[in-house]
Design a protein around this motif. Sequence first.
Motif, short mmCIF file in Angstrom:
data_model
loop_
_atom_site.label_atom_id
_atom_site.label_comp_id
_atom_site.label_asym_id
_atom_site.label_seq_id
_atom_site.Cartn_x
_atom_site.Cartn_y
_atom_site.Cartn_z
N ARG A 1 0.82 -1.22 0.00
CA ARG A 1 0.00 0.00 0.00
C ARG A 1 0.85 1.26 0.00
NH1 ARG A 1 -4.16 1.24 4.88
NH2 ARG A 1 -2.17 1.54 5.95
N SER A 2 1.87 1.32 0.87
CA SER A 2 2.74 2.50 0.91
C SER A 2 3.52 2.66 -0.38
CB SER A 2 3.70 2.41 2.09
OG SER A 2 3.01 2.49 3.31
N GLY A 3 4.00 1.52 -0.90
CA GLY A 3 4.74 1.57 -2.16
C GLY A 3 3.88 2.11 -3.29
N ARG A 4 2.65 1.66 -3.33
CA ARG A 4 1.74 2.12 -4.38
C ARG A 4 1.44 3.61 -4.24
NH1 ARG A 4 -2.06 -1.14 -7.43
NH2 ARG A 4 -3.60 0.19 -8.48
N ALA A 5 1.29 4.09 -2.99
CA ALA A 5 1.00 5.51 -2.76
C ALA A 5 2.17 6.39 -3.20
CB ALA A 5 0.68 5.74 -1.28
N PHE A 6 3.38 5.97 -2.83
CA PHE A 6 4.55 6.77 -3.22
C PHE A 6 4.78 6.70 -4.73
CE2 PHE A 6 5.75 6.85 1.30
CZ PHE A 6 6.18 8.16 1.40
N VAL B 1 3.05 17.43 13.35
CA VAL B 1 2.65 16.16 12.73
C VAL B 1 1.13 16.04 12.74
CG1 VAL B 1 2.74 13.64 12.98
CG2 VAL B 1 4.80 14.99 13.38
N GLY B 2 0.57 15.51 11.67
CA GLY B 2 -0.86 15.26 11.61
C GLY B 2 -1.30 14.18 12.57
N THR B 3 -2.47 14.33 13.16
CA THR B 3 -2.95 13.33 14.13
C THR B 3 -3.28 12.00 13.48
OG1 THR B 3 -5.22 14.15 13.92
CG2 THR B 3 -3.87 15.13 15.67
N GLU B 4 -3.45 11.97 12.16
CA GLU B 4 -3.74 10.72 11.45
C GLU B 4 -2.52 10.21 10.67
OE1 GLU B 4 -6.69 9.23 12.00
OE2 GLU B 4 -7.09 10.93 13.32
N ASP B 5 -1.37 10.77 10.96
CA ASP B 5 -0.14 10.40 10.26
C ASP B 5 0.38 9.08 10.82
OD1 ASP B 5 2.44 10.16 9.18
OD2 ASP B 5 2.73 12.34 9.14
N GLU B 6 0.36 8.03 10.00
CA GLU B 6 0.81 6.71 10.43
C GLU B 6 2.28 6.45 10.08
OE1 GLU B 6 -1.84 3.92 8.65
OE2 GLU B 6 -3.56 4.53 9.86
N ASP C 1 -3.43 13.29 7.62
CA ASP C 1 -2.45 12.24 7.49
C ASP C 1 -1.17 12.78 6.87
OD1 ASP C 1 -2.84 12.40 4.73
OD2 ASP C 1 -4.10 10.63 4.63
N HIS C 2 -0.24 11.90 6.56
CA HIS C 2 1.08 12.31 6.11
C HIS C 2 1.04 13.07 4.79
CE1 HIS C 2 5.45 12.00 6.45
NE2 HIS C 2 5.50 11.75 5.16
N MET C 3 0.14 12.69 3.92
CA MET C 3 0.14 13.27 2.58
C MET C 3 -0.54 14.64 2.50
SD MET C 3 1.86 11.31 0.66
CE MET C 3 2.41 9.63 0.35
#
Length: 251
Positions: free
Chosen positions: A153-158, A199-204, A228-230
Amino acid sequence: MPKFEYDGVRISYLDEGEGDPILLIHGFASNKHVNWKYPGWVDLLVKDGRRVIALDNRGHGESQKFYDPSAYGAPVMAEDARRLLDHLGIAQTDVMGYSMGARISAFLTLNHPKRVRRAVFSGLGYGMIAGVGDPEPIASALETDRIQDIVDRSGRAFRAFAEQTGSDRRALAACMRSSRQKISEEDVSRIERPVLVAVGTEDEIAGSPQKLAALIPHADVLEIPGRDHMVAVGDKVHKQGVLAFLNNVEA
């Protein structure tokens, strides 16, 4: 956009406004425009009476591309930032970095403390110390022929983000395999400049901002609600908090 070159490394940057300088260092797979110009940071800081400098990290944007991981690493990219300050004749500056840029900013602050007046570490909390996961799935995703074949999932997002920003995916893969140097708790505790950890509160991805800030003698935390992070980078709470920090903290 202006560029400068040293030892065969070409770095692109922007330089706008007048006043106290602030250096902006973008995150992985981003660039000076996507991270800082488009979300309104450059205009905001210029209107606040600041000279805003933002660079494209090596391997990103309009700066030099390298395909060997040994050409990267946060300490190496921190030296690019320091050399940009030298090029512009800036003795001391505020620094703000997002995600990978926060890690680069930390190395710049540690290795050249007299050059940094105060620092904002955004999009990265205790992950600066503990790490933010295995880089290989993201590097592999960047090198995969088709995005449809990416399972991680992270790879696909980046990978999607890299395509959106028109990045050189091979250069990013090399950068990913070397840019996540951890910093020890002992090293972080040596940062004596005022620091804001945002940092965002939903940043994992980032890790705990409170846990990082607790290690730094003069650090505060800014939580960016529901982000989140993005997407935290352009949030209005993020912007308001950073301005308050820059305007109210004495160097």
